[in-house]
Design an enzyme around this catalytic site. Structure first.
Site, PDB file in Angstrom:
ATOM      1  CB  CYS A  47      -0.989   0.103   1.168  1.00  0.00           C
ATOM      2  SG  CYS A  47      -1.998   1.405   1.380  1.00  0.00           S
ATOM      3  CB  CYS A  52      -3.676   2.279  -2.040  1.00  0.00           C
ATOM      4  SG  CYS A  52      -3.087   1.520  -0.400  1.00  0.00           S
ATOM      5  CE  LYS A  55      -4.310   2.422  -6.911  1.00  0.00           C
ATOM      6  NZ  LYS A  55      -4.724   1.111  -6.921  1.00  0.00           N
ATOM      7  CE1 TYR A 182      -7.001  -1.985  -5.961  1.00  0.00           C
ATOM      8  CE2 TYR A 182      -7.999  -4.090  -6.110  1.00  0.00           C
ATOM      9  CZ  TYR A 182      -6.994  -3.290  -5.545  1.00  0.00           C
ATOM     10  OH  TYR A 182      -5.980  -3.661  -4.880  1.00  0.00           O
ATOM     11  CD  GLU A 186      -7.862   2.315  -8.098  1.00  0.00           C
ATOM     12  OE1 GLU A 186      -8.448   2.792  -7.009  1.00  0.00           O
ATOM     13  OE2 GLU A 186      -6.831   1.913  -7.963  1.00  0.00           O
ATOM     14  CG  HIS A 441     -28.614  23.696  -0.848  1.00  0.00           C
ATOM     15  ND1 HIS A 441     -28.689  22.791  -1.946  1.00  0.00           N
ATOM     16  CD2 HIS A 441     -28.705  24.792  -1.303  1.00  0.00           C
ATOM     17  CE1 HIS A 441     -29.033  23.599  -2.883  1.00  0.00           C
ATOM     18  NE2 HIS A 441     -28.955  24.795  -2.554  1.00  0.00           N
ATOM     19  CD  GLU A 446     -28.003  19.671  -1.522  1.00  0.00           C
ATOM     20  OE1 GLU A 446     -28.943  19.999  -0.842  1.00  0.00           O
ATOM     21  OE2 GLU A 446     -27.548  20.227  -2.117  1.00  0.00           O
TER      22      GLU A 446
END
Length: 452
Positions: A47, A52, A55, A182, A186, A441, A446
Protein backbone atom coordinates in the site's frame (compact mmCIF):
# COMPACT_ATOMS: atom_id res chain seq x y z
CA UNK A 1 0.62 -10.49 28.70
CA UNK A 2 2.36 -13.42 30.33
CA UNK A 3 6.00 -13.12 31.26
CA UNK A 4 8.43 -13.46 28.37
CA UNK A 5 9.39 -17.02 27.52
CA UNK A 6 13.18 -16.91 27.72
CA UNK A 7 13.60 -20.17 25.83
CA UNK A 8 12.97 -18.15 22.64
CA UNK A 9 14.87 -15.19 21.21
CA UNK A 10 11.59 -13.34 20.58
CA UNK A 11 8.00 -13.59 21.69
CA UNK A 12 6.88 -12.62 18.16
CA UNK A 13 8.65 -12.79 14.84
CA UNK A 14 6.75 -11.14 11.98
CA UNK A 15 7.59 -11.97 8.39
CA UNK A 16 6.57 -8.98 6.29
CA UNK A 17 6.47 -5.31 7.27
CA UNK A 18 3.39 -4.12 5.38
CA UNK A 19 0.34 -2.50 6.92
CA UNK A 20 -0.81 -5.61 8.79
CA UNK A 21 2.63 -6.72 9.92
CA UNK A 22 3.64 -3.28 11.16
CA UNK A 23 0.42 -2.81 13.13
CA UNK A 24 0.64 -6.28 14.67
CA UNK A 25 4.30 -5.83 15.63
CA UNK A 26 3.84 -2.36 17.07
CA UNK A 27 0.83 -3.32 19.19
CA UNK A 28 2.40 -6.59 20.35
CA UNK A 29 5.47 -4.65 21.47
CA UNK A 30 3.25 -2.14 23.27
CA UNK A 31 1.74 -5.11 25.13
CA UNK A 32 5.26 -5.98 26.32
CA UNK A 33 6.32 -8.58 23.78
CA UNK A 34 9.86 -8.88 22.43
CA UNK A 35 9.28 -8.43 18.68
CA UNK A 36 11.32 -8.73 15.50
CA UNK A 37 10.27 -8.08 11.90
CA UNK A 38 11.89 -9.28 8.69
CA UNK A 39 11.22 -7.41 5.41
CA UNK A 40 13.06 -8.21 2.20
CA UNK A 41 11.86 -5.12 0.31
CA UNK A 42 10.94 -1.89 2.10
CA UNK A 43 9.04 -1.26 5.32
CA UNK A 44 5.51 -0.11 4.53
CA UNK A 45 4.40 -2.88 2.20
CA UNK A 46 2.40 -2.78 -1.00
CA UNK A 47 0.00 0.00 0.00
CA UNK A 48 2.64 2.52 1.03
CA UNK A 49 5.49 1.61 -1.32
CA UNK A 50 3.91 0.43 -4.58
CA UNK A 51 0.15 0.52 -4.21
CA UNK A 52 -2.72 2.65 -3.02
CA UNK A 53 -0.73 5.58 -1.60
CA UNK A 54 1.51 6.39 -4.60
CA UNK A 55 -1.36 5.53 -6.96
CA UNK A 56 -3.66 8.03 -5.22
CA UNK A 57 -0.95 10.66 -5.67
CA UNK A 58 -0.89 9.92 -9.40
CA UNK A 59 -4.68 10.21 -9.42
CA UNK A 60 -4.39 13.68 -7.88
CA UNK A 61 -1.85 14.66 -10.53
CA UNK A 62 -4.02 13.32 -13.35
CA UNK A 63 -7.09 15.25 -12.17
CA UNK A 64 -5.33 18.54 -12.92
CA UNK A 65 -5.69 17.77 -16.64
CA UNK A 66 -9.44 18.35 -16.45
CA UNK A 67 -9.26 21.00 -13.72
CA UNK A 68 -6.91 23.21 -15.72
CA UNK A 69 -9.11 22.82 -18.78
CA UNK A 70 -12.24 23.72 -16.82
CA UNK A 71 -10.62 26.68 -15.07
CA UNK A 72 -11.37 28.98 -18.03
CA UNK A 73 -15.11 28.49 -17.49
CA UNK A 74 -14.63 29.76 -13.95
CA UNK A 75 -12.88 32.94 -15.10
CA UNK A 76 -9.27 31.85 -14.84
CA UNK A 77 -6.76 32.53 -17.59
CA UNK A 78 -4.31 29.68 -17.63
CA UNK A 79 -1.12 29.85 -19.66
CA UNK A 80 0.34 27.08 -21.77
CA UNK A 81 -0.38 23.73 -20.13
CA UNK A 82 2.55 21.37 -20.04
CA UNK A 83 2.87 18.16 -18.04
CA UNK A 84 6.16 16.81 -16.68
CA UNK A 85 5.83 13.12 -15.80
CA UNK A 86 9.31 12.95 -14.29
CA UNK A 87 8.47 15.78 -11.87
CA UNK A 88 5.31 13.99 -10.70
CA UNK A 89 6.96 10.58 -10.59
CA UNK A 90 9.91 11.77 -8.54
CA UNK A 91 7.71 13.77 -6.15
CA UNK A 92 5.63 10.65 -5.54
CA UNK A 93 8.68 8.44 -5.03
CA UNK A 94 10.18 11.01 -2.65
CA UNK A 95 7.04 10.88 -0.52
CA UNK A 96 7.19 7.10 -0.57
CA UNK A 97 10.71 7.41 0.85
CA UNK A 98 9.36 9.71 3.57
CA UNK A 99 6.62 7.25 4.50
CA UNK A 100 9.06 4.35 4.49
CA UNK A 101 11.14 6.26 7.02
CA UNK A 102 8.12 6.98 9.21
CA UNK A 103 7.09 3.32 9.25
CA UNK A 104 10.63 2.30 10.25
CA UNK A 105 10.63 4.97 12.94
CA UNK A 106 7.33 3.67 14.32
CA UNK A 107 8.77 0.18 14.72
CA UNK A 108 12.04 1.43 16.18
CA UNK A 109 10.24 3.71 18.65
CA UNK A 110 8.41 0.63 19.91
CA UNK A 111 11.71 -1.26 20.26
CA UNK A 112 10.93 -3.68 17.43
CA UNK A 113 14.04 -5.23 15.85
CA UNK A 114 14.07 -4.90 12.05
CA UNK A 115 15.86 -7.35 9.77
CA UNK A 116 16.16 -6.01 6.22
CA UNK A 117 16.24 -9.43 4.59
CA UNK A 118 14.10 -12.38 3.64
CA UNK A 119 13.07 -14.82 6.35
CA UNK A 120 11.79 -18.39 6.12
CA UNK A 121 10.45 -20.83 8.67
CA UNK A 122 12.92 -23.71 8.91
CA UNK A 123 11.73 -25.63 11.95
CA UNK A 124 9.41 -25.53 14.95
CA UNK A 125 9.55 -21.93 16.24
CA UNK A 126 12.67 -21.42 14.09
CA UNK A 127 13.29 -18.69 11.50
CA UNK A 128 16.31 -18.49 9.22
CA UNK A 129 17.31 -15.17 7.67
CA UNK A 130 18.84 -14.77 4.22
CA UNK A 131 22.15 -13.92 5.88
CA UNK A 132 22.19 -17.39 7.43
CA UNK A 133 21.36 -16.29 10.96
CA UNK A 134 18.82 -18.45 12.80
CA UNK A 135 16.52 -17.12 15.52
CA UNK A 136 13.61 -18.57 17.48
CA UNK A 137 10.21 -17.18 18.42
CA UNK A 138 7.25 -18.36 20.45
CA UNK A 139 4.84 -16.99 17.80
CA UNK A 140 5.46 -16.44 14.09
CA UNK A 141 3.18 -14.10 12.14
CA UNK A 142 3.16 -14.25 8.34
CA UNK A 143 2.15 -10.92 6.82
CA UNK A 144 3.80 -11.11 3.40
CA UNK A 145 0.91 -9.65 1.40
CA UNK A 146 0.23 -10.42 -2.24
CA UNK A 147 1.92 -9.99 -5.61
CA UNK A 148 0.59 -9.14 -9.08
CA UNK A 149 -0.59 -12.08 -11.16
CA UNK A 150 0.97 -12.23 -14.64
CA UNK A 151 -0.86 -14.30 -17.28
CA UNK A 152 1.06 -17.20 -18.77
CA UNK A 153 1.48 -16.33 -22.44
CA UNK A 154 4.35 -16.00 -24.90
CA UNK A 155 6.07 -12.65 -24.42
CA UNK A 156 4.60 -11.98 -20.98
CA UNK A 157 8.03 -10.77 -19.84
CA UNK A 158 7.59 -7.75 -22.15
CA UNK A 159 4.76 -6.42 -20.00
CA UNK A 160 4.85 -4.66 -16.64
CA UNK A 161 2.69 -4.74 -13.51
CA UNK A 162 1.50 -1.98 -11.22
CA UNK A 163 4.79 -2.37 -9.31
CA UNK A 164 6.79 -1.04 -12.28
CA UNK A 165 4.22 1.56 -13.36
CA UNK A 166 5.44 3.98 -10.71
CA UNK A 167 8.97 3.93 -12.14
CA UNK A 168 8.31 4.54 -15.86
CA UNK A 169 10.58 7.09 -17.54
CA UNK A 170 7.70 8.55 -19.58
CA UNK A 171 3.96 8.27 -20.07
CA UNK A 172 3.59 5.72 -22.89
CA UNK A 173 1.75 7.00 -25.95
CA UNK A 174 -0.32 3.81 -26.20
CA UNK A 175 -1.11 1.67 -23.17
CA UNK A 176 -2.87 -1.69 -23.14
CA UNK A 177 -4.13 -2.56 -19.66
CA UNK A 178 -5.13 -6.17 -19.08
CA UNK A 179 -7.82 -6.64 -16.45
CA UNK A 180 -11.20 -5.29 -15.45
CA UNK A 181 -10.79 -4.68 -11.74
CA UNK A 182 -9.98 -1.63 -9.67
CA UNK A 183 -6.26 -1.53 -10.55
CA UNK A 184 -7.00 -1.64 -14.29
CA UNK A 185 -9.63 1.09 -14.16
CA UNK A 186 -7.58 3.34 -11.88
CA UNK A 187 -4.49 3.23 -14.09
CA UNK A 188 -6.68 3.62 -17.17
CA UNK A 189 -7.99 6.90 -15.77
CA UNK A 190 -4.51 8.09 -14.82
CA UNK A 191 -2.83 7.37 -18.14
CA UNK A 192 -5.79 8.61 -20.19
CA UNK A 193 -5.84 11.93 -18.35
CA UNK A 194 -2.08 12.28 -18.86
CA UNK A 195 -2.45 11.95 -22.62
CA UNK A 196 -1.98 8.25 -23.38
CA UNK A 197 -4.24 6.27 -25.69
CA UNK A 198 -5.62 3.62 -23.34
CA UNK A 199 -7.21 0.28 -24.14
CA UNK A 200 -8.57 -2.02 -21.45
CA UNK A 201 -8.53 -5.70 -22.37
CA UNK A 202 -10.65 -7.97 -20.20
CA UNK A 203 -11.16 -11.71 -20.44
CA UNK A 204 -14.75 -11.31 -19.17
CA UNK A 205 -17.58 -9.12 -20.36
CA UNK A 206 -17.90 -6.72 -17.42
CA UNK A 207 -15.65 -4.39 -15.46
CA UNK A 208 -15.44 -4.20 -11.66
CA UNK A 209 -17.08 -7.52 -10.93
CA UNK A 210 -18.62 -7.38 -7.45
CA UNK A 211 -19.71 -3.75 -7.64
CA UNK A 212 -23.30 -2.71 -8.28
CA UNK A 213 -24.29 -3.02 -11.93
CA UNK A 214 -25.51 0.56 -12.18
CA UNK A 215 -22.12 1.92 -11.10
CA UNK A 216 -20.23 -0.40 -13.45
CA UNK A 217 -22.36 0.69 -16.38
CA UNK A 218 -21.97 4.38 -15.55
CA UNK A 219 -18.17 4.15 -15.29
CA UNK A 220 -18.03 2.27 -18.59
CA UNK A 221 -20.12 4.95 -20.31
CA UNK A 222 -18.01 7.79 -18.92
CA UNK A 223 -14.74 6.00 -19.72
CA UNK A 224 -15.80 5.50 -23.33
CA UNK A 225 -16.68 9.19 -23.62
CA UNK A 226 -13.23 10.05 -22.25
CA UNK A 227 -11.66 8.05 -25.07
CA UNK A 228 -10.76 4.80 -23.28
CA UNK A 229 -11.34 1.74 -25.48
CA UNK A 230 -12.48 -1.64 -24.19
CA UNK A 231 -11.97 -5.14 -25.55
CA UNK A 232 -14.11 -7.68 -23.75
CA UNK A 233 -13.96 -11.49 -23.85
CA UNK A 234 -10.31 -11.25 -24.86
CA UNK A 235 -7.42 -13.44 -23.67
CA UNK A 236 -3.75 -13.20 -24.57
CA UNK A 237 -2.37 -15.27 -27.39
CA UNK A 238 1.01 -13.59 -27.16
CA UNK A 239 3.07 -10.40 -27.03
CA UNK A 240 5.96 -9.69 -29.39
CA UNK A 241 8.23 -6.70 -29.98
CA UNK A 242 8.16 -5.31 -33.48
CA UNK A 243 11.20 -3.99 -35.37
CA UNK A 244 10.18 -0.44 -34.47
CA UNK A 245 10.12 -1.24 -30.76
CA UNK A 246 6.36 -1.32 -30.27
CA UNK A 247 4.59 -4.29 -28.70
CA UNK A 248 2.21 -6.27 -30.90
CA UNK A 249 -0.44 -7.98 -28.81
CA UNK A 250 -2.39 -10.92 -30.18
CA UNK A 251 -5.62 -11.83 -28.41
CA UNK A 252 -8.67 -14.02 -28.82
CA UNK A 253 -11.81 -12.55 -30.37
CA UNK A 254 -10.18 -9.33 -31.57
CA UNK A 255 -7.66 -8.02 -34.06
CA UNK A 256 -4.03 -7.59 -33.02
CA UNK A 257 -3.18 -4.33 -31.29
CA UNK A 258 0.01 -2.29 -31.08
CA UNK A 259 1.00 -0.65 -27.82
CA UNK A 260 4.04 0.96 -26.27
CA UNK A 261 3.30 -0.52 -22.87
CA UNK A 262 1.33 -3.55 -21.68
CA UNK A 263 0.27 -3.31 -18.05
CA UNK A 264 -0.96 -6.48 -16.34
CA UNK A 265 -3.67 -5.65 -13.80
CA UNK A 266 -5.10 -9.14 -13.63
CA UNK A 267 -5.40 -9.65 -9.90
CA UNK A 268 -3.06 -10.40 -7.02
CA UNK A 269 -1.94 -13.72 -5.54
CA UNK A 270 -1.07 -14.40 -1.90
CA UNK A 271 2.69 -14.15 -1.46
CA UNK A 272 3.07 -17.40 0.45
CA UNK A 273 5.57 -19.43 -1.57
CA UNK A 274 8.95 -20.46 -0.26
CA UNK A 275 8.27 -19.56 3.37
CA UNK A 276 8.52 -23.14 4.66
CA UNK A 277 4.91 -23.25 5.79
CA UNK A 278 4.04 -26.68 4.41
CA UNK A 279 6.87 -28.36 6.30
CA UNK A 280 5.37 -27.02 9.52
CA UNK A 281 1.91 -28.41 8.82
CA UNK A 282 0.28 -25.41 7.12
CA UNK A 283 -1.38 -26.54 3.89
CA UNK A 284 -1.89 -23.65 1.49
CA UNK A 285 -5.35 -23.09 0.08
CA UNK A 286 -6.63 -21.97 -3.30
CA UNK A 287 -4.36 -19.49 -5.07
CA UNK A 288 -1.78 -19.98 -2.31
CA UNK A 289 -3.85 -18.46 0.48
CA UNK A 290 -2.91 -19.30 4.07
CA UNK A 291 -6.02 -20.72 5.79
CA UNK A 292 -6.68 -19.21 9.22
CA UNK A 293 -9.44 -19.18 11.83
CA UNK A 294 -11.25 -16.06 13.02
CA UNK A 295 -8.31 -15.24 15.29
CA UNK A 296 -5.88 -15.46 12.30
CA UNK A 297 -4.36 -18.71 13.60
CA UNK A 298 -3.27 -21.40 11.15
CA UNK A 299 -3.50 -25.17 11.59
CA UNK A 300 -0.14 -24.92 13.38
CA UNK A 301 -0.87 -23.25 16.69
CA UNK A 302 2.28 -21.08 16.81
CA UNK A 303 1.91 -19.73 13.25
CA UNK A 304 -0.55 -16.93 12.48
CA UNK A 305 -1.23 -14.92 9.30
CA UNK A 306 -2.91 -11.59 8.52
CA UNK A 307 -3.54 -9.43 5.49
CA UNK A 308 -3.59 -10.22 1.79
CA UNK A 309 -1.63 -13.45 2.22
CA UNK A 310 -4.78 -14.97 3.77
CA UNK A 311 -6.89 -13.84 0.77
CA UNK A 312 -9.84 -12.98 3.01
CA UNK A 313 -10.38 -9.35 2.01
CA UNK A 314 -7.46 -7.73 0.16
CA UNK A 315 -7.79 -4.22 1.58
CA UNK A 316 -5.22 -2.30 3.61
CA UNK A 317 -7.60 -1.20 6.42
CA UNK A 318 -8.68 -4.83 6.82
CA UNK A 319 -5.05 -5.98 7.16
CA UNK A 320 -4.50 -3.29 9.81
CA UNK A 321 -7.56 -4.43 11.78
CA UNK A 322 -6.45 -8.05 11.52
CA UNK A 323 -2.99 -7.12 12.79
CA UNK A 324 -4.50 -5.19 15.71
CA UNK A 325 -6.87 -8.03 16.60
CA UNK A 326 -4.05 -10.58 16.43
CA UNK A 327 -1.81 -8.60 18.77
CA UNK A 328 -4.60 -7.89 21.24
CA UNK A 329 -5.63 -11.56 21.25
CA UNK A 330 -2.22 -13.20 21.56
CA UNK A 331 -0.27 -10.62 23.56
CA UNK A 332 -2.88 -8.35 25.15
CA UNK A 333 -5.21 -10.93 26.70
CA UNK A 334 -8.07 -9.29 24.77
CA UNK A 335 -9.55 -11.92 22.41
CA UNK A 336 -10.57 -10.03 19.28
CA UNK A 337 -11.68 -10.86 15.76
CA UNK A 338 -12.52 -8.73 12.74
CA UNK A 339 -16.09 -8.09 11.58
CA UNK A 340 -16.04 -8.41 7.78
CA UNK A 341 -19.62 -7.22 7.30
CA UNK A 342 -20.24 -3.88 5.58
CA UNK A 343 -16.64 -3.13 4.61
CA UNK A 344 -16.58 0.01 2.43
CA UNK A 345 -14.46 0.05 -0.71
CA UNK A 346 -13.57 2.53 -3.42
CA UNK A 347 -12.18 2.66 -6.93
CA UNK A 348 -10.17 5.82 -7.66
CA UNK A 349 -11.14 5.86 -11.30
CA UNK A 350 -12.11 8.99 -13.26
CA UNK A 351 -14.62 9.67 -11.72
CA UNK A 352 -14.21 7.58 -8.56
CA UNK A 353 -16.82 5.22 -7.20
CA UNK A 354 -17.44 3.90 -3.70
CA UNK A 355 -19.63 1.24 -2.20
CA UNK A 356 -20.68 -0.32 1.09
CA UNK A 357 -23.01 -3.22 1.79
CA UNK A 358 -25.03 -5.28 -0.66
CA UNK A 359 -25.51 -4.61 -4.35
CA UNK A 360 -29.08 -4.54 -5.60
CA UNK A 361 -28.69 -8.07 -6.98
CA UNK A 362 -27.28 -9.42 -3.72
CA UNK A 363 -30.05 -7.77 -1.71
CA UNK A 364 -32.81 -9.21 -3.89
CA UNK A 365 -31.30 -12.68 -3.56
CA UNK A 366 -31.04 -12.38 0.22
CA UNK A 367 -34.20 -10.45 1.09
CA UNK A 368 -36.54 -10.82 -1.88
CA UNK A 369 -38.39 -7.54 -1.52
CA UNK A 370 -36.16 -4.49 -1.66
CA UNK A 371 -36.67 -0.83 -2.44
CA UNK A 372 -34.13 1.06 -4.50
CA UNK A 373 -33.68 4.84 -4.42
CA UNK A 374 -31.49 6.76 -6.85
CA UNK A 375 -30.23 10.22 -7.55
CA UNK A 376 -28.88 10.77 -11.06
CA UNK A 377 -27.53 14.30 -11.33
CA UNK A 378 -24.92 16.55 -12.89
CA UNK A 379 -22.63 18.07 -10.26
CA UNK A 380 -22.72 21.87 -10.13
CA UNK A 381 -19.03 22.09 -11.05
CA UNK A 382 -19.66 20.05 -14.20
CA UNK A 383 -22.58 22.28 -15.16
CA UNK A 384 -20.43 25.43 -15.09
CA UNK A 385 -17.55 23.61 -16.79
CA UNK A 386 -19.82 22.49 -19.60
CA UNK A 387 -19.30 18.79 -18.89
CA UNK A 388 -22.21 16.39 -19.36
CA UNK A 389 -20.70 13.83 -16.98
CA UNK A 390 -23.34 12.71 -14.49
CA UNK A 391 -23.06 11.28 -11.00
CA UNK A 392 -25.19 8.44 -9.66
CA UNK A 393 -26.05 7.67 -6.04
CA UNK A 394 -27.99 4.50 -5.26
CA UNK A 395 -29.50 3.30 -1.98
CA UNK A 396 -30.72 -0.29 -1.58
CA UNK A 397 -33.12 -0.89 1.31
CA UNK A 398 -35.02 -3.76 2.88
CA UNK A 399 -38.56 -3.42 1.50
CA UNK A 400 -40.15 -4.15 4.88
CA UNK A 401 -38.04 -2.38 7.52
CA UNK A 402 -36.44 0.29 5.35
CA UNK A 403 -33.01 -0.63 6.72
CA UNK A 404 -30.26 0.40 4.33
CA UNK A 405 -28.60 -2.72 2.91
CA UNK A 406 -26.23 -1.03 0.47
CA UNK A 407 -25.09 2.38 -0.64
CA UNK A 408 -23.33 2.90 -3.97
CA UNK A 409 -21.94 6.11 -5.47
CA UNK A 410 -20.04 7.27 -8.52
CA UNK A 411 -19.02 10.88 -8.91
CA UNK A 412 -16.48 13.46 -7.72
CA UNK A 413 -15.29 12.80 -4.16
CA UNK A 414 -17.55 9.74 -3.83
CA UNK A 415 -15.08 7.88 -1.54
CA UNK A 416 -14.74 10.91 0.74
CA UNK A 417 -18.52 11.16 1.07
CA UNK A 418 -19.15 7.45 1.49
CA UNK A 419 -16.81 7.04 4.47
CA UNK A 420 -19.20 8.96 6.73
CA UNK A 421 -22.29 7.38 5.19
CA UNK A 422 -20.81 3.90 5.69
CA UNK A 423 -21.05 4.47 9.44
CA UNK A 424 -24.80 4.84 9.09
CA UNK A 425 -25.10 1.69 6.98
CA UNK A 426 -22.97 -0.29 9.43
CA UNK A 427 -25.12 0.99 12.31
CA UNK A 428 -28.27 -0.35 10.63
CA UNK A 429 -29.97 2.99 10.01
CA UNK A 430 -32.99 3.26 7.75
CA UNK A 431 -34.07 5.33 4.79
CA UNK A 432 -36.33 7.24 7.20
CA UNK A 433 -33.27 8.19 9.28
CA UNK A 434 -31.65 9.69 6.20
CA UNK A 435 -34.90 11.44 5.22
CA UNK A 436 -35.13 12.99 8.68
CA UNK A 437 -31.69 14.58 8.30
CA UNK A 438 -31.61 18.13 6.95
CA UNK A 439 -29.65 18.51 3.72
CA UNK A 440 -26.33 20.38 3.69
CA UNK A 441 -26.79 22.69 0.72
CA UNK A 442 -25.33 23.14 -1.84
CA UNK A 443 -23.29 19.93 -1.83
CA UNK A 444 -23.23 16.67 -3.74
CA UNK A 445 -23.51 14.80 -0.45
CA UNK A 446 -26.98 16.25 0.18
CA UNK A 447 -28.31 13.87 -2.46
CA UNK A 448 -27.94 11.13 0.15
CA UNK A 449 -30.83 12.57 2.17
CA UNK A 450 -32.92 13.69 -0.82
CA UNK A 451 -33.22 10.43 -2.77
CA UNK A 452 -36.74 9.41 -3.74
Amino acid sequence: MAAADTQYDYDLFTIGAGSGGVRASRVAAAHGARVAVAEEHRVGGTCVIRGCVPKKMLVYGAHFAEDLHDAARFGWTVGERRFDWIALRDAVLADVDRLNGLYRQTLENNKVTIFDERATITGPHEITLASGRTVTARIVLVATGARPFVPDCPGAELGITSNEAFHLDAVPERVLIAGGGYIANEFAGIFNALGAKVTIMNRGETILRGYDEALRDRLLQISLLKGIDFRFNASFRGIARSDGGALRVSMTGHDDLEADCVLFATGRLPNSGGLGLEAQGVTLGERGAIPVDRFSRTATDWIYAVGDVTDRVQLTPVAIREGQAFADTVFGDQPSSVDYDCIPSAVFSHPPLASVGMTEGEARNAYGGVKVYQSDFRPMKNVIAGRNERSLYKMVCDGTSGRILGLHMIGPDAPEILQAAAVAVKAGLTKADFDATVALHPTMAEELVLMR
